[in-house]
Design a protein around this motif. Structure first.
Motif, PDB file in Angstrom:
ATOM      1  N   ASN A 325       0.823  -1.218   0.000  1.00 24.55           N
ATOM      2  CA  ASN A 325       0.000   0.000   0.000  1.00 24.55           C
ATOM      3  C   ASN A 325       0.852   1.261   0.000  1.00 24.55           C
ATOM      4  N   SER A 326       1.983   1.197   0.707  1.00 22.10           N
ATOM      5  CA  SER A 326       2.905   2.340   0.728  1.00 22.10           C
ATOM      6  C   SER A 326       3.447   2.612  -0.674  1.00 22.10           C
ATOM      7  N   TRP A 327       3.850   1.552  -1.354  1.00 23.54           N
ATOM      8  CA  TRP A 327       4.406   1.682  -2.709  1.00 23.54           C
ATOM      9  C   TRP A 327       3.349   2.181  -3.687  1.00 23.54           C
ATOM     10  N   LEU A 328       2.147   1.600  -3.585  1.00 24.05           N
ATOM     11  CA  LEU A 328       1.059   1.975  -4.492  1.00 24.05           C
ATOM     12  C   LEU A 328       0.578   3.401  -4.226  1.00 24.05           C
ATOM     13  N   GLY A 329       0.573   3.771  -2.946  1.00 21.58           N
ATOM     14  CA  GLY A 329       0.157   5.124  -2.606  1.00 21.58           C
ATOM     15  C   GLY A 329       1.074   6.161  -3.220  1.00 21.58           C
ATOM     16  N   PHE A 330       2.337   5.805  -3.345  1.00 26.02           N
ATOM     17  CA  PHE A 330       3.287   6.753  -3.917  1.00 26.02           C
ATOM     18  C   PHE A 330       3.150   6.871  -5.435  1.00 26.02           C
ATOM     19  N   ILE A 331       3.086   5.720  -6.127  1.00 29.70           N
ATOM     20  CA  ILE A 331       3.055   5.792  -7.593  1.00 29.70           C
ATOM     21  C   ILE A 331       1.663   6.113  -8.121  1.00 29.70           C
ATOM     22  N   GLY A 332       0.650   5.906  -7.270  1.00 34.47           N
ATOM     23  CA  GLY A 332      -0.726   6.149  -7.732  1.00 34.47           C
ATOM     24  C   GLY A 332      -1.248   4.911  -8.432  1.00 34.47           C
ATOM     25  N   LYS A 333      -1.868   4.003  -7.672  1.00 36.39           N
ATOM     26  CA  LYS A 333      -2.238   2.697  -8.228  1.00 36.39           C
ATOM     27  C   LYS A 333      -3.278   2.823  -9.340  1.00 36.39           C
ATOM     28  N   GLY A 334      -4.053   3.914  -9.342  1.00 35.75           N
ATOM     29  CA  GLY A 334      -5.084   4.059 -10.367  1.00 35.75           C
ATOM     30  C   GLY A 334      -4.529   4.035 -11.775  1.00 35.75           C
ATOM     31  N   LYS A 335      -3.303   4.545 -11.935  1.00 34.77           N
ATOM     32  CA  LYS A 335      -2.695   4.590 -13.261  1.00 34.77           C
ATOM     33  C   LYS A 335      -2.208   3.226 -13.716  1.00 34.77           C
ATOM     34  N   TYR A 336      -1.923   2.354 -12.750  1.00 37.92           N
ATOM     35  CA  TYR A 336      -1.255   1.089 -13.079  1.00 37.92           C
ATOM     36  C   TYR A 336      -2.024  -0.133 -12.568  1.00 37.92           C
ATOM     37  N   VAL A 337      -3.328   0.050 -12.254  1.00 39.38           N
ATOM     38  CA  VAL A 337      -4.073  -1.021 -11.587  1.00 39.38           C
ATOM     39  C   VAL A 337      -4.074  -2.322 -12.393  1.00 39.38           C
ATOM     40  N   ARG A 338      -4.242  -2.233 -13.717  1.00 40.23           N
ATOM     41  CA  ARG A 338      -4.272  -3.450 -14.534  1.00 40.23           C
ATOM     42  C   ARG A 338      -2.914  -4.151 -14.523  1.00 40.23           C
ATOM     43  N   LEU A 339      -1.862  -3.350 -14.633  1.00 42.51           N
ATOM     44  CA  LEU A 339      -0.507  -3.895 -14.620  1.00 42.51           C
ATOM     45  C   LEU A 339      -0.199  -4.560 -13.284  1.00 42.51           C
ATOM     46  N   ILE A 340      -0.546  -3.888 -12.187  1.00 40.65           N
ATOM     47  CA  ILE A 340      -0.251  -4.408 -10.846  1.00 40.65           C
ATOM     48  C   ILE A 340      -1.024  -5.684 -10.564  1.00 40.65           C
ATOM     49  N   ASN A 341      -2.315  -5.683 -10.897  1.00 38.86           N
ATOM     50  CA  ASN A 341      -3.118  -6.886 -10.685  1.00 38.86           C
ATOM     51  C   ASN A 341      -2.590  -8.055 -11.505  1.00 38.86           C
ATOM     52  N   GLY A 342      -2.109  -7.761 -12.718  1.00 36.47           N
ATOM     53  CA  GLY A 342      -1.540  -8.807 -13.569  1.00 36.47           C
ATOM     54  C   GLY A 342      -0.293  -9.420 -12.944  1.00 36.47           C
ATOM     55  N   ILE A 343       0.535  -8.589 -12.324  1.00 37.48           N
ATOM     56  CA  ILE A 343       1.751  -9.087 -11.659  1.00 37.48           C
ATOM     57  C   ILE A 343       1.394  -9.934 -10.446  1.00 37.48           C
ATOM     58  N   LEU A 344       0.484  -9.413  -9.607  1.00 35.58           N
ATOM     59  CA  LEU A 344       0.138 -10.093  -8.358  1.00 35.58           C
ATOM     60  C   LEU A 344      -0.628 -11.381  -8.594  1.00 35.58           C
ATOM     61  N   ASP A 345      -1.377 -11.461  -9.704  1.00 38.07           N
ATOM     62  CA  ASP A 345      -2.106 -12.692 -10.035  1.00 38.07           C
ATOM     63  C   ASP A 345      -1.169 -13.873 -10.278  1.00 38.07           C
ATOM     64  N   LYS A 346       0.064 -13.557 -10.694  1.00 39.35           N
ATOM     65  CA  LYS A 346       1.028 -14.616 -11.037  1.00 39.35           C
ATOM     66  C   LYS A 346       1.879 -15.049  -9.845  1.00 39.35           C
ATOM     67  N   ILE A 347       1.696 -14.378  -8.699  1.00 36.38           N
ATOM     68  CA  ILE A 347       2.480 -14.710  -7.504  1.00 36.38           C
ATOM     69  C   ILE A 347       1.549 -15.274  -6.435  1.00 36.38           C
ATOM     70  N   LYS A 348       1.868 -16.451  -5.922  1.00 32.98           N
ATOM     71  CA  LYS A 348       1.036 -17.084  -4.907  1.00 32.98           C
ATOM     72  C   LYS A 348       1.469 -16.639  -3.514  1.00 32.98           C
ATOM     73  N   PHE A 349       0.498 -16.155  -2.734  1.00 36.87           N
ATOM     74  CA  PHE A 349       0.747 -15.768  -1.356  1.00 36.87           C
ATOM     75  C   PHE A 349      -0.006 -16.764  -0.464  1.00 36.87           C
ATOM     76  N   MET A 350       0.751 -17.665   0.175  1.00 35.72           N
ATOM     77  CA  MET A 350       0.128 -18.762   0.910  1.00 35.72           C
ATOM     78  C   MET A 350       0.893 -19.021   2.209  1.00 35.72           C
ATOM     79  N   HIS A 351       0.127 -19.315   3.279  1.00 32.76           N
ATOM     80  CA  HIS A 351       0.746 -19.717   4.538  1.00 32.76           C
ATOM     81  C   HIS A 351      -0.178 -20.699   5.247  1.00 32.76           C
ATOM     82  N   GLN A 352       0.375 -21.859   5.584  1.00 34.30           N
ATOM     83  CA  GLN A 352      -0.385 -22.919   6.274  1.00 34.30           C
ATOM     84  C   GLN A 352      -1.701 -23.220   5.562  1.00 34.30           C
TER      85      GLN A 352
END
Length: 362
Positions: A325-352
């Motif tokens: 959120n800190s990083w996105l708040g700085f760059i302005g996520k609205g401009k890059y929302v599609r790009l960011i979601n595309g990156i995060l969709d390819k990374i699995k965040f899992m614990h237990q």
């Protein structure tokens, strides 16, 4: 001259300060073997450090050196955990003292400053001025002269025991003849001068930031230019006059030479701001900020690292979310929302066996 600090050394080895330093040194590293071994007999280890500092017998050890290649190839020198505790113990007192001497235009490694605020201020100047002088010091960390650094510290610190401890710390690292650049009237003594700060030490960041403090004062007080930003050795100076910037270049180059430093001519240039400015991983235009591809690549690497840490239980999901959120708040996520979601969709965040998902909306 300003305030000259004394009677600091005895405070450094007070048990409460050493315990605070240990807690800072272990942050994010509790799973490391050397940290666990130190914690196994924590009180005894802290008392041993205290006694050695008190007696003046404490000696810093060597470094474990390794190379990282992102964002550029750098040799990192990792001190043993015991030494890092002492680094933090020193910085607990030295950092606020040195910070008072720094000007508000310098942003690296300071509370309530940092790269995001440096870029925000730079954007403000990009919108206001026609030209910028962009300066970079050649092999900065590797070229900092130990004798000159101690001379600068003596102007602020009169505590001889603390200065002796800092001298011992500096003597643990010398880049030697490999980074000798040569200056007019140099002798064989100058060829053999000790220089360089190890990248990886907390104290190195503090000393390196302080070493160029006089550059800030030269720009502000002698050249009378107030609109500039320094992030360690990356300096950008803004005016509407090319002549002013040419004078600034000459004065700064002369000052650096007197401190056994040189400008990197390939990275130092006068720029017309109609095409914007690349600085600290972003390209700054008058109306927007664009992420450089290299910066985006580092973001992806960082998120993948967080994914591994989350899986191994080394980080909490909330910490990842705060960082993101800190990083996105700085760059302005609205401009890059599609790009960011595309990156995060390819990374699995899992614990237990629990999956976490990010989906950002405009």
């Amino acid at each position: 001259m300003g305030i000259k600090y004394k009677n600091i050394y005895n405070k450094i080895y007070e048990f409460d300060n050493l315990y605070s330093a240990y807690r800072k040194a272990r942050k994010g590293k509790r799973n490391k073997k050397e940290v666990s071994e130190f914690e196994y007999d924590l009180e005894s280890n802290l008392f041993k450090i205290q006694q050695e500092l008190k007696n003046g017998t404490f000696r810093f050890s060597g470094y474990n050196e390794f190379v990282v290649t992102d964002p550029k190839e750098r040799k990192i020198s990792a001190a043993p955990f015991k030494d890092r505790v002492v680094h933090h113990a020193i910085c607990n007192f030295l950092e606020p003292m040195i910070d008072k001497t720094l000007m508000h235009q310098t942003y690296a490694c300071r509370y309530n400053k940092g790269s995001h605020r440096a870029i925000s201020k730079a954007v403000e100047y990009v919108r206001k001025y026609k030209y910028v002088l962009k300066l970079d010091v050649k092999k900065y960390f590797f070229s900092i002269d130990h004798e000159n650094l101690l001379k600068k510290l003596r102007k602020k610190i009169s505590d001889k025991k603390l200065l002796s401890l800092i001298k011992l710390l500096l003597e643990t690292h010398d880049t030697g003849q490999e980074y000798y650049m040569g200056f007019e009237d140099d002798t064989l003594f100058d060829y053999a001068r000790c220089k360089g700060l190890p990248i990886g030490n907390l104290t190195s960041q503090l000393f390196a930031n302080f070493y160029l403090n006089q550059i800030d004062r030269l720009i502000c007080e002698k050249l009378r230019i107030k609109s500039f930003v320094r992030y360690m050795d990356d300096i950008i100076i803004f005016t509407d006059s090319k002549l002013e910037l040419a004078d600034a270049f000459n004065e700064i180059e002369k000052y650096l030479g007197s401190n056994r430093l040189k400008l990197n001519r390939n990275k130092s240039m006068l720029i017309n701001l109609k095409n914007g400015l690349s600085y600290l991983g972003f390209h700054l235009y008058k109306g927007r900020i664009k992420i450089l591809r290299s910066n985006l690549k580092r973001f992806i690497i960082k998120m993948r690292k967080y994914s591994r840490y989350l899986k191994d239980g080394k980080i909490q999901f909330e910490s990842i979310l705060m960082s993101l959120n800190s990083w996105l708040g700085f760059i302005g996520k609205g401009k890059y929302v599609r790009l960011i979601n595309g990156i995060l969709d390819k990374i699995k965040f899992m614990h237990q066996d629990k999956n976490y998902e990010f989906t950002f909306c405009v």
